[in-house]
Each structure stands twice: as structure tokens, then as C-alpha cells.
Design a protein around this motif. Structure first.
Motif, PDB file in Angstrom:
ATOM      1  N   THR A  84       0.843  -1.204   0.000  1.00 37.53           N
ATOM      2  CA  THR A  84       0.000   0.000   0.000  1.00 37.53           C
ATOM      3  C   THR A  84       0.875   1.249   0.000  1.00 37.53           C
ATOM      4  N   ARG A  85       0.503   2.229  -0.842  1.00 35.43           N
ATOM      5  CA  ARG A  85       1.288   3.470  -0.910  1.00 35.43           C
ATOM      6  C   ARG A  85       1.203   4.231   0.408  1.00 35.43           C
ATOM      7  N   VAL A  86       2.348   4.749   0.842  1.00 37.47           N
ATOM      8  CA  VAL A  86       2.392   5.541   2.079  1.00 37.47           C
ATOM      9  C   VAL A  86       2.794   6.968   1.708  1.00 37.47           C
ATOM     10  N   THR A  95       4.580  19.093  -5.063  1.00 42.98           N
ATOM     11  CA  THR A  95       3.386  19.872  -4.710  1.00 42.98           C
ATOM     12  C   THR A  95       2.122  19.186  -5.246  1.00 42.98           C
ATOM     13  N   PHE A  96       1.176  19.025  -4.344  1.00 47.95           N
ATOM     14  CA  PHE A  96      -0.081  18.351  -4.657  1.00 47.95           C
ATOM     15  C   PHE A  96      -0.865  19.141  -5.716  1.00 47.95           C
ATOM     16  N   ASN A  97      -1.500  18.407  -6.628  1.00 44.59           N
ATOM     17  CA  ASN A  97      -2.374  19.065  -7.609  1.00 44.59           C
ATOM     18  C   ASN A  97      -3.515  18.115  -8.008  1.00 44.59           C
ATOM     19  N   GLN A  98      -4.398  18.604  -8.881  1.00 48.99           N
ATOM     20  CA  GLN A  98      -5.596  17.843  -9.250  1.00 48.99           C
ATOM     21  C   GLN A  98      -5.241  16.543  -9.976  1.00 48.99           C
ATOM     22  N   HIS A  99      -4.181  16.592 -10.765  1.00 47.71           N
ATOM     23  CA  HIS A  99      -3.751  15.392 -11.480  1.00 47.71           C
ATOM     24  C   HIS A  99      -3.364  14.302 -10.471  1.00 47.71           C
ATOM     25  N   MET A 100      -2.627  14.697  -9.418  1.00 51.18           N
ATOM     26  CA  MET A 100      -2.236  13.728  -8.383  1.00 51.18           C
ATOM     27  C   MET A 100      -3.480  13.204  -7.667  1.00 51.18           C
ATOM     28  N   GLU A 103      -4.928  10.501  -9.706  1.00 47.16           N
ATOM     29  CA  GLU A 103      -4.090   9.295  -9.673  1.00 47.16           C
ATOM     30  C   GLU A 103      -4.268   8.532  -8.357  1.00 47.16           C
ATOM     31  N   PHE A 104      -4.227   9.249  -7.234  1.00 43.45           N
ATOM     32  CA  PHE A 104      -4.373   8.607  -5.918  1.00 43.45           C
ATOM     33  C   PHE A 104      -5.762   7.970  -5.774  1.00 43.45           C
ATOM     34  N   ALA A 105      -6.756   8.556  -6.437  1.00 42.81           N
ATOM     35  CA  ALA A 105      -8.137   8.042  -6.299  1.00 42.81           C
ATOM     36  C   ALA A 105      -8.277   6.642  -6.914  1.00 42.81           C
ATOM     37  N   LYS A 106      -7.276   6.209  -7.703  1.00 40.99           N
ATOM     38  CA  LYS A 106      -7.337   4.868  -8.319  1.00 40.99           C
ATOM     39  C   LYS A 106      -6.931   3.783  -7.333  1.00 40.99           C
ATOM     40  N   GLU A 107      -6.305   4.187  -6.212  1.00 41.09           N
ATOM     41  CA  GLU A 107      -5.841   3.185  -5.223  1.00 41.09           C
ATOM     42  C   GLU A 107      -7.013   2.665  -4.399  1.00 41.09           C
ATOM     43  N   GLU A 108      -6.877   1.422  -3.957  1.00 42.38           N
ATOM     44  CA  GLU A 108      -7.900   0.832  -3.063  1.00 42.38           C
ATOM     45  C   GLU A 108      -7.696   1.347  -1.630  1.00 42.38           C
ATOM     46  N   ASP A 152      -9.653  15.133   1.145  1.00 41.14           N
ATOM     47  CA  ASP A 152     -10.824  15.816   0.595  1.00 41.14           C
ATOM     48  C   ASP A 152     -10.775  15.801  -0.939  1.00 41.14           C
ATOM     49  N   ALA A 153      -9.619  16.235  -1.487  1.00 42.95           N
ATOM     50  CA  ALA A 153      -9.499  16.333  -2.951  1.00 42.95           C
ATOM     51  C   ALA A 153      -9.561  14.956  -3.613  1.00 42.95           C
ATOM     52  N   VAL A 154      -8.938  13.943  -2.995  1.00 37.97           N
ATOM     53  CA  VAL A 154      -8.935  12.590  -3.578  1.00 37.97           C
ATOM     54  C   VAL A 154     -10.348  12.000  -3.509  1.00 37.97           C
ATOM     55  N   SER A 155     -11.036  12.211  -2.379  1.00 36.68           N
ATOM     56  CA  SER A 155     -12.389  11.659  -2.217  1.00 36.68           C
ATOM     57  C   SER A 155     -13.328  12.140  -3.321  1.00 36.68           C
ATOM     58  N   ARG A 156     -13.181  13.425  -3.677  1.00 35.18           N
ATOM     59  CA  ARG A 156     -14.084  13.991  -4.683  1.00 35.18           C
ATOM     60  C   ARG A 156     -13.932  13.306  -6.038  1.00 35.18           C
ATOM     61  N   MET A 157     -12.813  12.611  -6.228  1.00 37.06           N
ATOM     62  CA  MET A 157     -12.581  11.894  -7.480  1.00 37.06           C
ATOM     63  C   MET A 157     -13.077  10.450  -7.413  1.00 37.06           C
ATOM     64  N   VAL A 158     -13.557  10.027  -6.246  1.00 39.01           N
ATOM     65  CA  VAL A 158     -14.050   8.653  -6.097  1.00 39.01           C
ATOM     66  C   VAL A 158     -15.519   8.628  -6.512  1.00 39.01           C
ATOM     67  N   PRO A 159     -15.885   7.774  -7.476  1.00 36.96           N
ATOM     68  CA  PRO A 159     -17.274   7.738  -7.945  1.00 36.96           C
ATOM     69  C   PRO A 159     -18.264   7.577  -6.798  1.00 36.96           C
ATOM     70  N   GLY A 160     -19.297   8.417  -6.815  1.00 38.05           N
ATOM     71  CA  GLY A 160     -20.349   8.307  -5.802  1.00 38.05           C
ATOM     72  C   GLY A 160     -20.201   9.272  -4.643  1.00 38.05           C
ATOM     73  N   VAL A 161     -18.994   9.864  -4.491  1.00 43.18           N
ATOM     74  CA  VAL A 161     -18.801  10.787  -3.363  1.00 43.18           C
ATOM     75  C   VAL A 161     -19.555  12.101  -3.608  1.00 43.18           C
ATOM     76  N   LEU A 162     -19.438  12.615  -4.818  1.00 42.33           N
ATOM     77  CA  LEU A 162     -20.212  13.817  -5.148  1.00 42.33           C
ATOM     78  C   LEU A 162     -21.583  13.360  -5.630  1.00 42.33           C
ATOM     79  N   SER A 163     -22.637  14.085  -5.235  1.00 43.26           N
ATOM     80  CA  SER A 163     -23.974  13.642  -5.618  1.00 43.26           C
ATOM     81  C   SER A 163     -24.140  13.712  -7.131  1.00 43.26           C
ATOM     82  N   ASN A 164     -23.519  14.709  -7.769  1.00 44.99           N
ATOM     83  CA  ASN A 164     -23.567  14.787  -9.218  1.00 44.99           C
ATOM     84  C   ASN A 164     -22.131  14.697  -9.724  1.00 44.99           C
ATOM     85  N   GLN A 165     -21.749  13.509 -10.215  1.00 41.45           N
ATOM     86  CA  GLN A 165     -20.353  13.251 -10.600  1.00 41.45           C
ATOM     87  C   GLN A 165     -19.844  14.266 -11.621  1.00 41.45           C
TER      88      GLN A 165
END
Ligand code: SAM
Length: 264
Positions: A84-86, A95-100, A103-108, A152-165
Motif C-alpha cells: 500500500t502506498r504511504v 506539490t499536490f495538484n488535481q492530477h495527483m 491518480e491517488f483516487a485509483k488506489e484501493e 478531501d481532494a482525492v475523495s471527490r474523485m471517487v465515484p459516488g462521493v459527489l452527488s452529481n459526478q
């Protein structure tokens, strides 16, 4: 997606993330949050987790042993073959950005390691960290706020977290562009009117207007992002030039036609 946070201040993480959209997603089981108090893993009888840095210098350092043992316990609970990535939150990281975030949102599973005081003994970082991420060129007292920002930013990229994807797809930084201006009721406020095109009901025209607004805004506020978009979307400018040429010819034809009629 499962977030695991190693911290000395677990309440900070829970209080920050159990509210609003992330809190709703956790309660709905779309994402999960495990907060681990590093102090619970210290072998020191006084529950101490920090000590002076060798060689002197200001402040205290978090020691390797409790951090390593907390990480091992989390890993055992995750229990997968795959490492698991640490993510170590650090002002020295990329520096963190939207692209990262995407990418992180693909991890389990993702483990976040929050430093505090002057940081963490380098040896344990070498042993367990896979990614060092900063949230900007300034120094905070601890990694808790940066971990919350990232989760927060990674969660928003996980399907279903935002009510309107959709709202996660067309936002600022997706495709390098800043978001277009948005308006809600009333149609007129302090004598300022909502742009007429948005009330037209013509979805194609609305989309075109929004893209133009995004481009204008990005060019003005973030020329660096605009350059990237322009380089990847050359066909947009070709299409636009062709459209303008067609319009110009149409107008010319109309003008010619009018002058011929007047001449007759
Ligand atoms: N002595 C460290 C240095 O100069 O790199 C700074 C330590 S800082 C006071 C304590 C902790 O806060 C760090 O270990 C890190 O986890 C976190 N932190 C501080 N600023 C950060 C930033 N901009 N991005 C991410 N984490 C940060």
C-alpha cells in the motif's frame, strides 16, 4: 476507497473529515477512514514519541519505532499482497495538484503519515514512505491539515462521493482549465444580469459559451495552464478559425447581395 491516517492528533483528522461531503461519504460507506494514533504504539513507558535530534538543533523529532509499528499494524489490517502506498506529508515533497488527486483516487487503500514538531526520524521514512507530498511552499506545524486537504481532494474523485459526478469533471483544473463563471437565482441582482445565453435553453450554445469563458479566464489568471491546454487542443483553434472564416464569407456574401440589389 480506504484512507488510513497515522497521526499524533487523531481528533483533528476525525473532526475535519466527518463533516460535510467527506463525512456523508464515510457514513454511506463509499469511502472509509481509519485514524491511528501513533502514540498508542510507543514502547516508551511514559508514552513519549519524540526526542532531541542528534547533532543538536531546534525542536524535537518523532521517533522511528512508534511510527513503524503503527504502520505495520495498519498494513496487517489491510492485509493485501500489494504494497500500500504511504504518503508522507512534507514541505519537501512534490506539490499536490488535481492530477495527483485523480491518480491517488485509483488506489484501493492509501496510508497518510503526518509529521509533527520538527519532523520524523529519516530512517523510518526511508523504510516505509512511497510518496512525499507537499501542499505548498510554506511550513505548517503538522501534516494533519495537509492530509485532510489531500483526502478531501482525492475523495471527490471517487465515484459516488459527489452527488452529481459531473461537477467533479467540469471543475477548475480538470483538463487544465479554470471553471467558467456560474450564476444562480435571481436573474438580476444589484442590477447585474445573468448572461442571456444561460437563460436561452440552447445547451450547445451554453457549452460553447462556457468553454470560451473558461479559456478567457485561464488565459488571464493562469497563462501557464492555458499554454498547456492550447498545446493539447490545437484542433480547437483550427475549428474556431474555420468557423470564423465561414461566418466572414457568409457576411461578405450578404453584403455583396445587398449592394447588388441596391445597384439594381
Ligand atoms: N523541519 C521540517 C522541514 O524543514 O522540512 C518541517 C517540519 S514541520 C514543522 C512538521 C510537519 O508538518 C512535517 O513533518 C510535515 O508532516 C508537516 N508539514 C509542514 N508543512 C507542510 C506542507 N507544506 N505540506 C505538507 N506537510 C507539511
Amino acid at each position: 476507497m480506504n484512507f488510513h491516517v497515522l497521526t499524533l492528533f487523531p481528533d483533528m483528522i476525525r473532526d475535519g473529515l466527518m463533516a460535510s461531503i467527506t463525512g456523508r461519504a464515510i457514513k454511506a460507506g463509499i469511502i472509509s477512514l481509519e485514524v491511528v494514533n501513533i502514540r498508542d504504539y510507543t514502547e516508551n513507558k511514559h508514552k513519549k514519541v519524540d526526542d532531541y535530534p542528534y547533532g543538536g538543533g531546534a525542536g524535537m523529532l518523532m521517533q522511528a519505532q512508534p511510527v513503524y509499528d503503527a504502520w505495520e499494524a495498519v498494513n496487517r489490517r489491510i492485509g493485501t499482497e500489494k504494497k500500500t502506498r504511504v504518503v508522507f506529508l512534507s514541505p519537501q515533497g512534490n506539490t499536490f495538484n488535481q492530477h495527483m488527486a485523480k491518480e491517488f483516487a485509483k488506489e484501493e487503500d492509501l496510508i497518510f503519515l503526518c509529521g509533527h514538531y520538527e519532523g520524523i526520524d529519516e530512517r523510518v521514512l526511508e523504510e516505509i514512505v512511497t510518496d512525499q507530498v507537499s501542499i505548498g511552499d510554506y511550513v505548517l506545524t503538522g501534516g494533519e491539515l495537509p492530509a485532510m486537504v489531500m483526502i478531501d481532494a482525492v475523495s471527490r474523485m471517487v465515484p459516488g462521493v459527489l452527488s452529481n459526478q459531473e461537477s467533479g469533471v467540469s471543475e477548475s483544473f480538470s483538463e487544465h482549465l479554470l471553471e467558467y463563471p456560474q450564476y444562480s437565482r435571481p436573474e438580476v441582482w444589484k442590477e447585474k444580469k445573468v448572461p442571456a445565453i444561460l437563460l436561452s435553453g440552447d445547451h450547445k450554445k451554453v457549452e460553447e459559451w462556457r468553454l470560451e469563458q473558461s479559456l478567457e479566464r485561464t488565459k488571464r489568471l493562469r497563462p501557464d495552464l492555458y499554454e498547456k491546454w492550447a498545446a493539447e487542443n490545437q484542433e480547437y483553434f483550427v475549428r474556431k478559425a474555420k468557423k470564423e472564416e465561414r461566418l466572414r464569407r457568409k457576411l461578405e456574401k450578404r453584403l455583396n447581395c445587398c449592394t447588388t440589389h441596391q445597384g439594381v
